[in-house]
Write a protein that holds these residues in place. Sequence first.
Motif, mmCIF file in Angstrom:
data_model
loop_
_atom_site.group_PDB
_atom_site.id
_atom_site.type_symbol
_atom_site.label_atom_id
_atom_site.label_comp_id
_atom_site.label_asym_id
_atom_site.label_seq_id
_atom_site.Cartn_x
_atom_site.Cartn_y
_atom_site.Cartn_z
ATOM 1 N N TYR A 1 74.320 -6.679 15.525
ATOM 2 C CA TYR A 1 73.288 -5.779 16.020
ATOM 3 C C TYR A 1 71.969 -5.984 15.305
ATOM 4 C CZ TYR A 1 75.289 -3.080 12.126
ATOM 5 O OH TYR A 1 75.788 -2.696 10.912
ATOM 6 N N HIS A 2 71.902 -6.961 14.379
ATOM 7 C CA HIS A 2 70.637 -7.385 13.793
ATOM 8 C C HIS A 2 70.237 -8.719 14.417
ATOM 9 C CE1 HIS A 2 70.891 -4.148 11.035
ATOM 10 N NE2 HIS A 2 71.762 -4.684 10.202
ATOM 11 N N SER B 1 68.289 -2.259 20.634
ATOM 12 C CA SER B 1 68.591 -1.165 19.697
ATOM 13 C C SER B 1 69.467 -0.143 20.407
ATOM 14 C CB SER B 1 67.293 -0.522 19.202
ATOM 15 O OG SER B 1 66.545 -1.442 18.442
ATOM 16 N N GLN C 1 72.892 2.601 19.637
ATOM 17 C CA GLN C 1 73.718 3.276 18.640
ATOM 18 C C GLN C 1 74.812 4.087 19.330
ATOM 19 O OE1 GLN C 1 73.487 2.939 15.383
ATOM 20 N NE2 GLN C 1 71.598 1.719 15.364
ATOM 21 N N VAL D 1 67.823 7.073 17.569
ATOM 22 C CA VAL D 1 68.224 5.660 17.621
ATOM 23 C C VAL D 1 67.335 4.835 16.694
ATOM 24 C CG1 VAL D 1 68.331 3.613 19.093
ATOM 25 C CG2 VAL D 1 69.227 5.784 19.930
ATOM 26 N N GLN E 1 68.399 5.606 13.012
ATOM 27 C CA GLN E 1 69.697 5.016 12.693
ATOM 28 C C GLN E 1 69.593 3.502 12.561
ATOM 29 O OE1 GLN E 1 71.821 6.707 16.083
ATOM 30 N NE2 GLN E 1 73.020 8.012 14.731
ATOM 31 N N THR E 2 68.832 2.886 13.460
ATOM 32 C CA THR E 2 68.688 1.433 13.434
ATOM 33 C C THR E 2 67.994 0.977 12.157
ATOM 34 O OG1 THR E 2 68.604 1.364 15.858
ATOM 35 C CG2 THR E 2 67.733 -0.554 14.670
ATOM 36 N N GLN F 1 70.120 1.254 9.046
ATOM 37 C CA GLN F 1 71.128 0.195 8.947
ATOM 38 C C GLN F 1 70.533 -1.122 8.447
ATOM 39 O OE1 GLN F 1 72.683 0.201 12.937
ATOM 40 N NE2 GLN F 1 73.968 1.999 12.596
ATOM 41 N N SER G 1 67.786 -2.819 9.744
ATOM 42 C CA SER G 1 67.104 -3.679 10.704
ATOM 43 C C SER G 1 65.614 -3.739 10.399
ATOM 44 C CB SER G 1 67.322 -3.161 12.128
ATOM 45 O OG SER G 1 66.648 -3.989 13.064
ATOM 46 N N VAL H 1 62.890 -2.460 15.791
ATOM 47 C CA VAL H 1 63.560 -1.650 16.809
ATOM 48 C C VAL H 1 63.057 -2.155 18.159
ATOM 49 C CG1 VAL H 1 64.029 0.408 15.449
ATOM 50 C CG2 VAL H 1 61.815 0.171 16.581
#
Length: 319
Positions: free
Chosen positions: A183-184, A207, A209, A251, A254-255, A258, A260, A263
Motif C-alpha cells: 500500500y506504499h 489511498s 483504508q 483516510v 491513517q495513510t 502508516q 506513506s 496520499v
Amino acid sequence: MTKPAFLITIDTEGDNLWQKHSSITTENARFLPRFQSLCEKYRFKPVYLTNYEMAVDPFYVEFARDVIARGTGEVGMHLHAWNSPPEVPLTDDDWRYKPYLIEYPDVQMREKVEFMTHLLEDTFQTKMVSHRAGRWAFDERYARLLVELGYQVDCSVTPKVDWRTAKGAPQGTGGTDYRHFPYHAYFMDENDISKPGTSSLLEVPMSIQYKHSALINTLKQGYDRLRGKIRSPSVNWLRPAGGNVDTMKRVVQQTLEQGSDYVEYMLHSSEYMPGGSPTFKTEAEIEGLYDDLEALFSSLQNQCEGMTLAEYYQRKTGV
C-alpha cells in the motif's frame, strides 16, 4: 522536512459509463474547468488520466492543452478496452460486458496500448509517463508494455480490494485481486506486480483504508465463512461519495500515520457533472461535492504538497 505529496487522479472518461450505453457522450469535459480552478486555488495539480473518447473531444483537448502549457496539471493515459481502437470484438456485446484489457490476447493488448499512447502524445505534444488501467485491471503483461513504451508511473493498484467478482468478459475470471499488494509506492517486479522489484515502473497505489479494526474484520470474515460467503473486508477510499469529508480526512491521517509519503485521491471526470454518475445526480449534489472538496483541500493545503504523478516520480528518483 519534506511534506507528503497530495496526488489528485481523475479517470477522465465519458458520461455515466456505469449505464449500459451503446454510445458515449463527453459533456462532462465542460465541467472540468471548475474543478481545475479549485485545485489551482490550493496549489494542487490534478492528473487527468485520459481515455479515447475524451482524447478526441475538442473541448477537452483545448482545456488539457492549456493545463499542460501552464504547468498546472498533467495528462496521463487511461484505457477502456471495449471502445479503444483498434476495436476487435472479444464478446458478443463488448459495450454491455466492458471486458478488461487484460482479457484480450497479447497482440490486441499491445495494439490498444500503443494506439492510445501515440494518440495522446500526438494530441498533447508531450510524453505520456503516467497511467491507470481501465476498471483497475492490471497484470504483468500490461506492466511490461508500459515499461517498453516509456511510462514511469502506474496507479492501478487498489490495496485491500479484490475485483474478481466484478466480471468483464463472461468467460473471464473477473478483475485483479489486490488484497495482498503493497500500500506504499514501490518499483514493480515485472514478473510479479504484487512485489517490489527492479523495473523502472513506479506503482503508486490508491489511498484505501479498512473501515473496521483488524479484530472486527477477523470476526466478520469468520461469520461470513460460516454462512458460506467469501467477502473482502469493507474499505474507505480517498474518494468523494457525498457527505463523506470526515471519512476522507480519516483516510488521509491513517495513510500518513502508516508512513506513506503521499496520499492519492481519485474521482471520475463525469462525477463533477450533474447526472454524470449514479453518485452526484443533481446540481445540489454537485454543490455538496464542492463543499466537501473545499473542506478536504483546505485541510490538506498546509499538510501536503500538491504535485503531479510525474513530479512525484522525480521526487522518488531524484531525476
